[in-house]
Design an enzyme around this catalytic site. Sequence first.
Site, PDB file in Angstrom:
ATOM      1  N   ASP A 131      -5.648  -7.200   0.274  1.00 15.30           N
ATOM      2  CA  ASP A 131      -6.334  -5.937   0.541  1.00 15.30           C
ATOM      3  C   ASP A 131      -6.928  -5.313  -0.719  1.00 15.30           C
ATOM      4  O   ASP A 131      -6.681  -5.772  -1.837  1.00 15.30           O
ATOM      5  CB  ASP A 131      -5.370  -4.957   1.224  1.00 15.30           C
ATOM      6  CG  ASP A 131      -4.005  -4.863   0.528  1.00 15.30           C
ATOM      7  OD1 ASP A 131      -3.856  -5.414  -0.574  1.00 15.30           O
ATOM      8  OD2 ASP A 131      -3.092  -4.240   1.092  1.00 15.30           O
ATOM      9  N   ASN A 145       6.589   2.464   6.310  1.00 14.95           N
ATOM     10  CA  ASN A 145       6.300   2.552   7.747  1.00 14.95           C
ATOM     11  C   ASN A 145       6.124   1.167   8.378  1.00 14.95           C
ATOM     12  O   ASN A 145       5.657   1.054   9.506  1.00 14.95           O
ATOM     13  CB  ASN A 145       5.054   3.412   7.988  1.00 14.95           C
ATOM     14  CG  ASN A 145       3.818   2.845   7.299  1.00 14.95           C
ATOM     15  OD1 ASN A 145       3.859   1.754   6.732  1.00 14.95           O
ATOM     16  ND2 ASN A 145       2.716   3.576   7.348  1.00 14.95           N
ATOM     17  N   HIS A 199       4.147  -1.256   7.213  1.00 11.97           N
ATOM     18  CA  HIS A 199       2.830  -1.899   7.081  1.00 11.97           C
ATOM     19  C   HIS A 199       2.919  -3.137   6.194  1.00 11.97           C
ATOM     20  O   HIS A 199       3.753  -3.224   5.297  1.00 11.97           O
ATOM     21  CB  HIS A 199       1.738  -0.922   6.618  1.00 11.97           C
ATOM     22  CG  HIS A 199       1.762  -0.496   5.186  1.00 11.97           C
ATOM     23  ND1 HIS A 199       1.844   0.817   4.791  1.00 11.97           N
ATOM     24  CD2 HIS A 199       1.676  -1.218   4.047  1.00 11.97           C
ATOM     25  CE1 HIS A 199       1.806   0.887   3.474  1.00 11.97           C
ATOM     26  NE2 HIS A 199       1.715  -0.331   2.988  1.00 11.97           N
ATOM     27  N   GLU A 205      -1.778  -0.722   9.024  1.00 12.73           N
ATOM     28  CA  GLU A 205      -0.959   0.445   9.307  1.00 12.73           C
ATOM     29  C   GLU A 205      -0.467   0.436  10.762  1.00 12.73           C
ATOM     30  O   GLU A 205      -1.066  -0.232  11.613  1.00 12.73           O
ATOM     31  CB  GLU A 205      -1.796   1.708   9.074  1.00 12.73           C
ATOM     32  CG  GLU A 205      -2.176   1.952   7.612  1.00 12.73           C
ATOM     33  CD  GLU A 205      -1.063   2.589   6.793  1.00 12.73           C
ATOM     34  OE1 GLU A 205       0.123   2.230   6.987  1.00 12.73           O
ATOM     35  OE2 GLU A 205      -1.374   3.429   5.937  1.00 12.73           O
TER      36      GLU A 205
END
Length: 241
Positions: A67, A136, A138, A143
Site C-alpha cells: 500500500d 481494527n 486491517h 479497512e
Amino acid sequence: MRLEVYKNYDEVSLRAANIIASQVIVNPKSVLGLATGSSPIGTYNILVQRCQAGQLDFSQVRSVNLDEYKGLGIESDQSYVWFMHHHLFDKINIKAENIHLPNGKAQDFHEEAKNYDALIDSLGGTDIQLLGIGHNGHIGFNEPSEEFIAPTHVVDLQESTIEANKRFFTSIDEVPKQAITMGMHGIMTSKKILLIATGKAKADAVRKTLNGSVTPKVPASILQLHRDVTILVDQELADNL
Ligand code: GLP
C-alpha cells in the site's frame, strides 16, 4: 492457520527473517509481498545484515508492496516508498526495476489500481506475503467494511487508523485521509502468508483473526480461508489472547 509464539519482538523478527531468507535461498527469483509499519522493521534489519554479510542475494528477487498513502511520494519521509527504501531496498542488492509499490501520486488511481493488479498477476502472485495488522484488524489498508474488496483500490482511512499512524507525522492533520491498497485478491493469491504482531494492543485483532467469524468487519479474518498462514506473535500478545 499456525500460531507461533516467541519471547519478544526481536525473536519474532528473527523468525520472520529466517522464513523470508529461506524463501529467497530456495528460489532466488522469489516474488516477495512486503509491508510497512513498525512491525516488519526488525525483520528488515536482519535481512539487511545477512545481505551485507554476503549470506543473502536479492539480485533476482522481485518485490510488491501492499500500500501507499494517497498524495505521498518518495520525497516525503512518511511515504511508504521512502520507508521501504530507507529500511530495506537501499541497503540490499535488489534491482530498482524489480521494486513495485502502488504510486501514491498517480494521475489516475483507477488506472493505477488496475495496472497494479495486472502486475501482481503477471508475476504469478507473490510467493510470500508479509503482513502486519491494524488494531481494527486491517491488513494492508483494507479497512473494516461491508464487504471484502478484491482489487487494488483507494480507501478512506478510518479515524482509528489515522490516530494509530499519526506517530509517524508531526501532527494528525498531516496524516493522509486516503490510501491505495492491494485488495484481498493480491493478498490471498500469495502462496504463503506471514503475519507479525506484537504487544497486547494487537491481541484483540489477532484473536478475531484466528477464532472470529470470517467477516469484512475484521479484514484479517479472511486469512482463515487461506491454506498457508503463519502468525508470529510475542508472549505479551499471546498472554492476552
Ligand atoms: C499501517 C499499514 C499496515 C500495517 C499497520 C500496522 O496501517 N498500512 O500494513 O500492518 O499500519 O502497523 P504497525 O506495524 O506499525 O503497528
